[in-house]
Design a protein around this motif. Structure first.
Motif, mmCIF file in Angstrom:
data_model
loop_
_atom_site.group_PDB
_atom_site.id
_atom_site.type_symbol
_atom_site.label_atom_id
_atom_site.label_comp_id
_atom_site.label_asym_id
_atom_site.label_seq_id
_atom_site.Cartn_x
_atom_site.Cartn_y
_atom_site.Cartn_z
ATOM 1 N N ALA A 231 5.241 14.385 -9.209
ATOM 2 C CA ALA A 231 6.622 14.634 -9.624
ATOM 3 C C ALA A 231 6.617 15.692 -10.719
ATOM 4 O O ALA A 231 5.838 15.614 -11.659
ATOM 5 N N SER A 232 7.499 16.667 -10.580
ATOM 6 C CA SER A 232 7.458 17.790 -11.516
ATOM 7 C C SER A 232 8.518 17.705 -12.619
ATOM 8 O O SER A 232 8.515 18.521 -13.525
ATOM 9 N N ASN A 233 9.411 16.720 -12.531
ATOM 10 C CA ASN A 233 10.413 16.585 -13.583
ATOM 11 C C ASN A 233 10.910 15.138 -13.628
ATOM 12 O O ASN A 233 10.685 14.370 -12.700
ATOM 13 N N PRO A 234 11.592 14.767 -14.712
ATOM 14 C CA PRO A 234 12.069 13.384 -14.848
ATOM 15 C C PRO A 234 13.043 12.944 -13.749
ATOM 16 O O PRO A 234 13.101 11.769 -13.399
ATOM 17 N N ASN A 235 13.812 13.875 -13.205
ATOM 18 C CA ASN A 235 14.762 13.520 -12.147
ATOM 19 C C ASN A 235 14.036 13.022 -10.901
ATOM 20 O O ASN A 235 14.509 12.088 -10.237
ATOM 21 N N GLU A 236 12.907 13.646 -10.570
ATOM 22 C CA GLU A 236 12.128 13.191 -9.407
ATOM 23 C C GLU A 236 11.561 11.801 -9.649
ATOM 24 O O GLU A 236 11.566 10.961 -8.751
ATOM 25 N N THR A 237 11.101 11.560 -10.862
ATOM 26 C CA THR A 237 10.579 10.235 -11.200
ATOM 27 C C THR A 237 11.692 9.196 -11.139
ATOM 28 O O THR A 237 11.505 8.101 -10.613
ATOM 29 N N GLU A 238 12.861 9.538 -11.641
ATOM 30 C CA GLU A 238 13.993 8.611 -11.600
ATOM 31 C C GLU A 238 14.412 8.296 -10.169
ATOM 32 O O GLU A 238 14.736 7.156 -9.835
ATOM 33 N N GLU B 151 0.829 -1.208 0.000
ATOM 34 C CA GLU B 151 0.000 0.000 0.000
ATOM 35 C C GLU B 151 0.862 1.257 0.000
ATOM 36 O O GLU B 151 0.543 2.245 -0.652
ATOM 37 N N ILE B 152 1.954 1.224 0.761
ATOM 38 C CA ILE B 152 2.843 2.384 0.810
ATOM 39 C C ILE B 152 3.539 2.563 -0.536
ATOM 40 O O ILE B 152 3.691 3.685 -1.019
ATOM 41 N N LEU B 153 3.924 1.465 -1.169
ATOM 42 C CA LEU B 153 4.534 1.561 -2.494
ATOM 43 C C LEU B 153 3.529 2.061 -3.522
ATOM 44 O O LEU B 153 3.889 2.846 -4.403
ATOM 45 N N HIS B 154 2.271 1.650 -3.405
ATOM 46 C CA HIS B 154 1.214 2.176 -4.281
ATOM 47 C C HIS B 154 1.066 3.679 -4.073
ATOM 48 O O HIS B 154 0.933 4.441 -5.037
ATOM 49 N N CYS B 155 1.060 4.084 -2.818
ATOM 50 C CA CYS B 155 0.956 5.503 -2.481
ATOM 51 C C CYS B 155 2.091 6.278 -3.133
ATOM 52 O O CYS B 155 1.870 7.326 -3.751
ATOM 53 N N LEU B 156 3.302 5.771 -3.012
ATOM 54 C CA LEU B 156 4.465 6.425 -3.605
ATOM 55 C C LEU B 156 4.315 6.511 -5.125
ATOM 56 O O LEU B 156 4.606 7.551 -5.724
ATOM 57 N N ALA B 157 3.850 5.452 -5.741
ATOM 58 C CA ALA B 157 3.670 5.456 -7.197
ATOM 59 C C ALA B 157 2.635 6.499 -7.623
ATOM 60 O O ALA B 157 2.849 7.237 -8.587
ATOM 61 N N VAL B 158 1.534 6.585 -6.898
ATOM 62 C CA VAL B 158 0.473 7.534 -7.253
ATOM 63 C C VAL B 158 0.935 8.971 -7.056
ATOM 64 O O VAL B 158 0.750 9.815 -7.937
ATOM 65 N N VAL B 159 1.533 9.275 -5.901
ATOM 66 C CA VAL B 159 1.977 10.665 -5.690
ATOM 67 C C VAL B 159 3.090 11.033 -6.660
ATOM 68 O O VAL B 159 3.203 12.192 -7.051
ATOM 69 N N THR B 160 3.887 10.066 -7.087
ATOM 70 C CA THR B 160 4.913 10.354 -8.092
ATOM 71 C C THR B 160 4.273 10.634 -9.440
ATOM 72 O O THR B 160 4.640 11.588 -10.129
ATOM 73 N N PHE B 161 3.296 9.829 -9.818
ATOM 74 C CA PHE B 161 2.616 10.022 -11.096
ATOM 75 C C PHE B 161 1.957 11.392 -11.164
ATOM 76 O O PHE B 161 2.046 12.090 -12.166
ATOM 77 N N PHE B 162 1.289 11.794 -10.079
ATOM 78 C CA PHE B 162 0.565 13.056 -10.077
ATOM 79 C C PHE B 162 1.403 14.238 -9.585
ATOM 80 O O PHE B 162 1.095 15.381 -9.898
#
Length: 138
Positions: free
Chosen positions: A113-120, A100-111
């Motif tokens: 993250a403001s640049n590719p470096n944050e996603t990486e 669930e925490i990993l899902h949370c991280l994935a969702v907040v990253t998808f919505f």
């Protein structure tokens, strides 16, 4: 009582999306007589439950943060949630890293993250969680 409150918030966000409530910059708490920023307050309270709550509270709180990130239209708020979740994970303040925490991280990253470096950065963190002891820079 806290699990019941988290459950109620979760139901409100899942069954009947309360976007106007989440978008409120200020909400008056009648029993205390002061104003709060609803989104920020919910995210910080949920992060507290993720760090120090029971497994049920952790799961509910992670789910709520993910839903809040999807519901709000404020890019700044979602990015703030992204930064707060990343900080909590990278500092090792979490008892466990459940699905669930990993899902949370994935969702907040998808919505949020403001640049590719944050996603990486998140992808490297997820890799390190999934494959401990390997080199994520490869």
């Amino acid at each position: 009582m806290r699990e019941e409150a988290l459950s109620t918030i979760l139901k409100a966000l899942t069954l009947n999306i309360k976007q106007k409530f989440v978008e409120l910059k200020k909400a008056l708490l009648p029993f205390q007589g002061f104003y709060i920023n609803v989104f920020v307050t919910l995210v910080y309270q949920c992060l507290h439950f993720i760090k120090k709550g029971s497994p049920t509270k952790m799961k509910q709180a992670a789910h709520i943060i993910g839903l809040l990130s999807m519901v709000t239209t404020s890019v700044e708020k979602v990015h703030e949630a992204y930064e707060d979740v990343m900080t909590a994970l990278s500092q090792g303040g979490l008892k466990s890293k459940t699905l669930e925490i990993l899902h949370c991280l994935a969702v907040v990253t998808f919505f949020g993250a403001s640049n590719p470096n944050e996603t990486e950065l998140v992808m490297k963190l997820l890799w390190d969680i999934i494959n401990p002891g390997t080199n994520s820079s490869v």
